[in-house]
Motif scaffolding. Sequence first.
Motif, PDB file in Angstrom:
ATOM      1  N   MET A   8     -10.505   8.890   1.479  1.00 23.95           N
ATOM      2  CA  MET A   8     -10.165   9.212   0.090  1.00 23.95           C
ATOM      3  C   MET A   8      -8.730   9.692  -0.024  1.00 23.95           C
ATOM      4  O   MET A   8      -8.007   9.344  -0.954  1.00 23.95           O
ATOM      5  CB  MET A   8     -11.137  10.266  -0.452  1.00 23.95           C
ATOM      6  CG  MET A   8     -12.552   9.733  -0.682  1.00 23.95           C
ATOM      7  SD  MET A   8     -13.727  11.051  -1.119  1.00 23.95           S
ATOM      8  CE  MET A   8     -13.078  11.548  -2.732  1.00 23.95           C
ATOM      9  N   PHE A   9      -8.301  10.491   0.959  1.00 23.91           N
ATOM     10  CA  PHE A   9      -6.925  11.006   0.937  1.00 23.91           C
ATOM     11  C   PHE A   9      -5.922   9.867   1.068  1.00 23.91           C
ATOM     12  O   PHE A   9      -4.932   9.812   0.342  1.00 23.91           O
ATOM     13  CB  PHE A   9      -6.726  12.005   2.070  1.00 23.91           C
ATOM     14  CG  PHE A   9      -5.286  12.428   2.220  1.00 23.91           C
ATOM     15  CD1 PHE A   9      -4.714  13.347   1.347  1.00 23.91           C
ATOM     16  CD2 PHE A   9      -4.502  11.875   3.222  1.00 23.91           C
ATOM     17  CE1 PHE A   9      -3.384  13.701   1.457  1.00 23.91           C
ATOM     18  CE2 PHE A   9      -3.153  12.241   3.352  1.00 23.91           C
ATOM     19  CZ  PHE A   9      -2.606  13.145   2.467  1.00 23.91           C
ATOM     20  N   ILE A  10      -6.188   8.954   1.989  1.00 23.03           N
ATOM     21  CA  ILE A  10      -5.275   7.832   2.220  1.00 23.03           C
ATOM     22  C   ILE A  10      -5.166   6.947   0.984  1.00 23.03           C
ATOM     23  O   ILE A  10      -4.080   6.483   0.617  1.00 23.03           O
ATOM     24  CB  ILE A  10      -5.738   7.003   3.430  1.00 23.03           C
ATOM     25  CG1 ILE A  10      -5.604   7.816   4.721  1.00 23.03           C
ATOM     26  CG2 ILE A  10      -4.946   5.701   3.545  1.00 23.03           C
ATOM     27  CD1 ILE A  10      -6.254   7.183   5.926  1.00 23.03           C
ATOM     28  N   ASN A  11      -6.295   6.740   0.310  1.00 23.06           N
ATOM     29  CA  ASN A  11      -6.325   5.801  -0.816  1.00 23.06           C
ATOM     30  C   ASN A  11      -5.946   6.397  -2.162  1.00 23.06           C
ATOM     31  O   ASN A  11      -5.749   5.659  -3.121  1.00 23.06           O
ATOM     32  CB  ASN A  11      -7.736   5.177  -0.921  1.00 23.06           C
ATOM     33  CG  ASN A  11      -8.044   4.261   0.249  1.00 23.06           C
ATOM     34  OD1 ASN A  11      -7.145   3.658   0.818  1.00 23.06           O
ATOM     35  ND2 ASN A  11      -9.321   4.157   0.597  1.00 23.06           N
ATOM     36  N   LEU A  41     -10.985   2.393   9.753  1.00 20.88           N
ATOM     37  CA  LEU A  41     -10.131   2.980   8.719  1.00 20.88           C
ATOM     38  C   LEU A  41      -8.649   2.738   9.027  1.00 20.88           C
ATOM     39  O   LEU A  41      -7.864   2.399   8.137  1.00 20.88           O
ATOM     40  CB  LEU A  41     -10.411   4.485   8.612  1.00 20.88           C
ATOM     41  CG  LEU A  41      -9.696   5.247   7.507  1.00 20.88           C
ATOM     42  CD1 LEU A  41     -10.024   4.667   6.144  1.00 20.88           C
ATOM     43  CD2 LEU A  41     -10.079   6.728   7.559  1.00 20.88           C
ATOM     44  N   VAL A  42      -8.277   2.878  10.295  1.00 18.31           N
ATOM     45  CA  VAL A  42      -6.897   2.636  10.707  1.00 18.31           C
ATOM     46  C   VAL A  42      -6.528   1.171  10.479  1.00 18.31           C
ATOM     47  O   VAL A  42      -5.456   0.845   9.957  1.00 18.31           O
ATOM     48  CB  VAL A  42      -6.699   3.015  12.193  1.00 18.31           C
ATOM     49  CG1 VAL A  42      -5.334   2.552  12.692  1.00 18.31           C
ATOM     50  CG2 VAL A  42      -6.857   4.521  12.385  1.00 18.31           C
ATOM     51  N   GLU A  43      -7.457   0.281  10.845  1.00 15.55           N
ATOM     52  CA  GLU A  43      -7.216  -1.156  10.681  1.00 15.55           C
ATOM     53  C   GLU A  43      -7.090  -1.536   9.206  1.00 15.55           C
ATOM     54  O   GLU A  43      -6.254  -2.358   8.819  1.00 15.55           O
ATOM     55  CB  GLU A  43      -8.355  -1.945  11.338  1.00 15.55           C
ATOM     56  CG  GLU A  43      -8.129  -3.444  11.355  1.00 15.55           C
ATOM     57  CD  GLU A  43      -9.228  -4.187  12.103  1.00 15.55           C
ATOM     58  OE1 GLU A  43      -9.282  -5.420  11.970  1.00 15.55           O
ATOM     59  OE2 GLU A  43     -10.021  -3.543  12.807  1.00 15.55           O
ATOM     60  N   LYS A  44      -7.907  -0.917   8.395  1.00 18.99           N
ATOM     61  CA  LYS A  44      -7.949  -1.248   6.967  1.00 18.99           C
ATOM     62  C   LYS A  44      -6.745  -0.701   6.203  1.00 18.99           C
ATOM     63  O   LYS A  44      -6.212  -1.366   5.304  1.00 18.99           O
ATOM     64  CB  LYS A  44      -9.250  -0.688   6.377  1.00 18.99           C
ATOM     65  CG  LYS A  44      -9.428  -0.912   4.884  1.00 18.99           C
ATOM     66  CD  LYS A  44     -10.733  -0.268   4.432  1.00 18.99           C
ATOM     67  CE  LYS A  44     -10.893  -0.347   2.920  1.00 18.99           C
ATOM     68  NZ  LYS A  44     -12.130   0.353   2.480  1.00 18.99           N
ATOM     69  N   ALA A  55      -3.055   3.504   8.472  1.00 20.75           N
ATOM     70  CA  ALA A  55      -2.718   4.918   8.664  1.00 20.75           C
ATOM     71  C   ALA A  55      -2.571   5.244  10.153  1.00 20.75           C
ATOM     72  O   ALA A  55      -3.159   4.581  11.009  1.00 20.75           O
ATOM     73  CB  ALA A  55      -3.788   5.801   8.044  1.00 20.75           C
ATOM     74  N   GLN A  56      -1.793   6.270  10.434  1.00 27.67           N
ATOM     75  CA  GLN A  56      -1.665   6.774  11.809  1.00 27.67           C
ATOM     76  C   GLN A  56      -2.524   8.023  11.918  1.00 27.67           C
ATOM     77  O   GLN A  56      -2.318   8.991  11.185  1.00 27.67           O
ATOM     78  CB  GLN A  56      -0.211   7.106  12.133  1.00 27.67           C
ATOM     79  CG  GLN A  56      -0.036   7.716  13.525  1.00 27.67           C
ATOM     80  CD  GLN A  56       1.399   8.111  13.806  1.00 27.67           C
ATOM     81  OE1 GLN A  56       2.341   7.478  13.311  1.00 27.67           O
ATOM     82  NE2 GLN A  56       1.596   9.157  14.587  1.00 27.67           N
ATOM     83  N   MET A 101       0.819  -1.205   0.000  1.00 28.68           N
ATOM     84  CA  MET A 101       0.000   0.000   0.000  1.00 28.68           C
ATOM     85  C   MET A 101       0.854   1.257   0.000  1.00 28.68           C
ATOM     86  O   MET A 101       0.382   2.363  -0.095  1.00 28.68           O
ATOM     87  CB  MET A 101      -0.927  -0.013   1.215  1.00 28.68           C
ATOM     88  CG  MET A 101      -1.938   1.127   1.244  1.00 28.68           C
ATOM     89  SD  MET A 101      -3.137   0.921   2.561  1.00 28.68           S
ATOM     90  CE  MET A 101      -4.162  -0.364   1.866  1.00 28.68           C
ATOM     91  N   GLY A 102       2.167   1.108   0.124  1.00 31.65           N
ATOM     92  CA  GLY A 102       3.029   2.272   0.123  1.00 31.65           C
ATOM     93  C   GLY A 102       3.284   2.763   1.533  1.00 31.65           C
ATOM     94  O   GLY A 102       2.988   2.092   2.512  1.00 31.65           O
TER      95      GLY A 102
END
Length: 246
Positions: free
Chosen positions: A242-245, A24-27, A30-31, A1-2
Motif C-alpha cells: 500500500m505504501f509503495i502504490n 512485490l519487488v518484481e511487480k 521497489a528496493q 511508476m515514478g
Amino acid sequence: MGQQKKILISQAQTAVSSTTYAPLVEKTGAQIDFVPFFYNEPLSSREFRSQRINIADYTAIVFSSRTVIDAFFKLAEELRVKIPETMKYFCSTERVALYLQKHIVYRKRKIFFGTSTPDSLIASIGPRHTGEKFLIATSGSLNTDITRAFEKTNMDATAAMFVKPVSADIKSVDLHSYDALVLYTSSDVVSLYENFPDFEQGNLQLITFGRSVVKALEEKGLNVALSAPSPEIPSVVKAVEMFINK
C-alpha cells in the motif's frame, strides 16, 4: 511508476521473507533491504530465577515464537524441571506449534494454535481449557499483545520472560536514504534510539506490526504511516504494498 521506493525492514532476511517479498519487488521495482535491529539472547538460569517463576506450577504454556520455545526448553533443562506429558501447549500459529517437534514428541502432546492474532489464540483455548494455569512465555517484554488479551479474560495466566533483546549495531545504516522503515517490536524502537540518540523522523515513513510498537513510537513522538494487522491491512507485506502504490 515514478521514483523507485526504498524500504528498510528491521529483521534478518530469511528464505521465507525473501519468497514473501519477491513478487512485490518484481511487480513494483521497489528496493527492500533487511537489517535486524536487535538479536535475541536466552535468559540465564539466574536471570530467569529472579522472576520467581516455577515452571512446574503451570499446566499450560503459551508460545508466540520459535526463539522462545528454544529458550524455554533450555532453561527447563538447566533448572532440572521435568516437563510432564500432560502439559498443554498453546501457540500463536501452526508454524510455531510445529516447531515444538524439535523438543517433544508432537503427536503425543496436547497442542493447539491460533492464526497469528491474540484473539485467535484465546479462541484456541475455548471453554474446555479455561481452567488451566497458563504460563505466557515472552521475549523482551511482559506487556505483549498476547498478555493483554489474557488480561481481558478470567483465566489464570502469568507472563514470564525467557528471552531478552540485545540491540544490534546499526550505526552505519543511513536510515534517511530510505522512504520507509518497517518496525515490529518495541525492542526495534529501543535499538533505534540506542544507535541514533538524536533520531528525527523527517520524511521517513514508519510501517509497523502490532500495537506495542505503535505505542513505543507514539511515546517518542513519532508518526506511524501504516500499521498491521487490521481488517484493511492484514499483514506487513500488504502495508508495504500500500505504501509503495500510494
